[in-house]
Motif scaffolding. Structure first.
Motif, PDB file in Angstrom:
ATOM      1  N   ARG A  65       0.808  -1.215   0.000  1.00  0.00           N
ATOM      2  CA  ARG A  65       0.000   0.000   0.000  1.00  0.00           C
ATOM      3  C   ARG A  65       0.847   1.273   0.000  1.00  0.00           C
ATOM      4  O   ARG A  65       0.554   2.197  -0.766  1.00  0.00           O
ATOM      5  CB  ARG A  65      -0.986   0.004   1.173  1.00  0.00           C
ATOM      6  N   PRO A  66       1.894   1.369   0.819  1.00  0.00           N
ATOM      7  CA  PRO A  66       2.700   2.598   0.767  1.00  0.00           C
ATOM      8  C   PRO A  66       3.600   2.704  -0.471  1.00  0.00           C
ATOM      9  O   PRO A  66       4.195   3.749  -0.707  1.00  0.00           O
ATOM     10  CB  PRO A  66       3.548   2.556   2.031  1.00  0.00           C
ATOM     11  N   GLY A  67       3.731   1.637  -1.266  1.00  0.00           N
ATOM     12  CA  GLY A  67       4.542   1.697  -2.473  1.00  0.00           C
ATOM     13  C   GLY A  67       6.014   1.401  -2.264  1.00  0.00           C
ATOM     14  O   GLY A  67       6.855   1.798  -3.073  1.00  0.00           O
ATOM     15  N   LEU A  68       6.332   0.686  -1.197  1.00  0.00           N
ATOM     16  CA  LEU A  68       7.737   0.397  -0.927  1.00  0.00           C
ATOM     17  C   LEU A  68       8.338  -0.569  -1.943  1.00  0.00           C
ATOM     18  O   LEU A  68       9.555  -0.580  -2.137  1.00  0.00           O
ATOM     19  CB  LEU A  68       7.918  -0.120   0.492  1.00  0.00           C
ATOM     20  N   ASP A  69       7.498  -1.339  -2.614  1.00  0.00           N
ATOM     21  CA  ASP A  69       8.008  -2.206  -3.672  1.00  0.00           C
ATOM     22  C   ASP A  69       8.641  -1.360  -4.780  1.00  0.00           C
ATOM     23  O   ASP A  69       9.680  -1.732  -5.333  1.00  0.00           O
ATOM     24  CB  ASP A  69       6.901  -3.113  -4.223  1.00  0.00           C
ATOM     25  N   ARG A  70       8.063  -0.203  -5.071  1.00  0.00           N
ATOM     26  CA  ARG A  70       8.620   0.689  -6.105  1.00  0.00           C
ATOM     27  C   ARG A  70       9.909   1.354  -5.627  1.00  0.00           C
ATOM     28  O   ARG A  70      10.810   1.593  -6.422  1.00  0.00           O
ATOM     29  CB  ARG A  70       7.579   1.722  -6.518  1.00  0.00           C
ATOM     30  N   VAL A  71       9.998   1.629  -4.330  1.00  0.00           N
ATOM     31  CA  VAL A  71      11.249   2.162  -3.775  1.00  0.00           C
ATOM     32  C   VAL A  71      12.320   1.079  -3.821  1.00  0.00           C
ATOM     33  O   VAL A  71      13.472   1.349  -4.172  1.00  0.00           O
ATOM     34  CB  VAL A  71      11.039   2.677  -2.333  1.00  0.00           C
ATOM     35  N   ALA A  72      11.963  -0.153  -3.503  1.00  0.00           N
ATOM     36  CA  ALA A  72      12.920  -1.261  -3.473  1.00  0.00           C
ATOM     37  C   ALA A  72      13.571  -1.502  -4.831  1.00  0.00           C
ATOM     38  O   ALA A  72      14.734  -1.901  -4.894  1.00  0.00           O
ATOM     39  CB  ALA A  72      12.242  -2.540  -2.983  1.00  0.00           C
ATOM     40  N   ASP A  73      12.838  -1.243  -5.902  1.00  0.00           N
ATOM     41  CA  ASP A  73      13.409  -1.400  -7.242  1.00  0.00           C
ATOM     42  C   ASP A  73      14.582  -0.437  -7.461  1.00  0.00           C
ATOM     43  O   ASP A  73      15.470  -0.706  -8.253  1.00  0.00           O
ATOM     44  CB  ASP A  73      12.350  -1.125  -8.317  1.00  0.00           C
ATOM     45  N   ARG A  74      14.572   0.686  -6.741  1.00  0.00           N
ATOM     46  CA  ARG A  74      15.578   1.724  -6.924  1.00  0.00           C
ATOM     47  C   ARG A  74      16.626   1.730  -5.812  1.00  0.00           C
ATOM     48  O   ARG A  74      17.798   1.996  -6.059  1.00  0.00           O
ATOM     49  CB  ARG A  74      14.892   3.088  -6.926  1.00  0.00           C
ATOM     50  N   ALA A  75      16.147   1.485  -4.591  1.00  0.00           N
ATOM     51  CA  ALA A  75      16.997   1.619  -3.405  1.00  0.00           C
ATOM     52  C   ALA A  75      16.532   0.621  -2.345  1.00  0.00           C
ATOM     53  O   ALA A  75      15.757   0.963  -1.452  1.00  0.00           O
ATOM     54  CB  ALA A  75      16.923   3.055  -2.875  1.00  0.00           C
ATOM     55  N   PRO A  76      16.992  -0.631  -2.428  1.00  0.00           N
ATOM     56  CA  PRO A  76      16.489  -1.672  -1.525  1.00  0.00           C
ATOM     57  C   PRO A  76      16.773  -1.425  -0.049  1.00  0.00           C
ATOM     58  O   PRO A  76      15.935  -1.737   0.796  1.00  0.00           O
ATOM     59  CB  PRO A  76      17.165  -2.950  -2.016  1.00  0.00           C
TER      60      PRO A  76
END
Length: 179
Positions: A65-76
């Protein structure tokens, strides 16, 4: 998968059933408060709240929900820190820390425009993250993680100062930040 390891780590740290008298959150199991469990359909005694239900809540409310999967793609490493911070303080607080750090690190808007610290990861926040990482290069992610951790540590200290009963938790809150 990264999120599986993060969830396992949180559950291992949080342990089973706990009902500490100084904890305003009340009864918890696997780190999930009774209020969160109830809001997600659980009606039983928290002593019997199942691990798979906790895993599902962590995955949905604190990662997807917070979109951390999209952050993980860039900065795990940043995504992992935001997940952990979100579990402890709420995803919107964690994301707000992230957005504040991005704004403070953009050299007065020269590197990328400020983002509204609204506690939501959207296209503008991700574009700012992309620009930050591209502009600052090696080590940029580590600096951003440190900035988020600094904001989190300050909040923990403030919570203990504002409510002395929280001093019972301060050492543990800060200890889990080390390493």
């Amino acid at each position: 998968m990264m999120i599986d390891d993060l969830i396992d780590g949180v559950i291992d740290r949080e342990g089973g059933y706990i009902h500490h008298p100084a904890d305003r959150g009340g009864a918890t199991r696997f780190g999930i408060t009774e209020a969160v469990a109830r809001a997600n359909g659980y009606t039983g005694d928290m002593r019997h709240f199942a691990r798979p239900a906790a895993v599902a809540i962590y995955r949905q409310l604190y990662w997807s929900r917070p979109g951390l999967d999209r952050v993980a793609d860039r900065a795990p490493a940043l995504a992992a820190e935001l997940f952990d911070t979100g579990v402890n303080m709420g995803p919107a607080v964690a994301t707000g820390f992230f957005q504040r750090a991005l704004n403070a690190l953009n050299r007065g808007g020269r590197d990328y425009p400020d983002v509204v610290p609204d506690g939501r990861i959207g296209a503008r926040t991700l574009a700012a993250l992309d620009a930050f990482l591209a502009t600052r290069g090696a080590g940029a992610e580590t600096v951003l993680v440190k900035a988020v951790e600094a904001l989190q540590g300050e909040r923990y200290l403030s919570l203990a100062e504002q409510r002395p009963a929280n001093e019972a938790f301060l050492y543990g809150w800060l200890a889990q930040r080390i390493g």
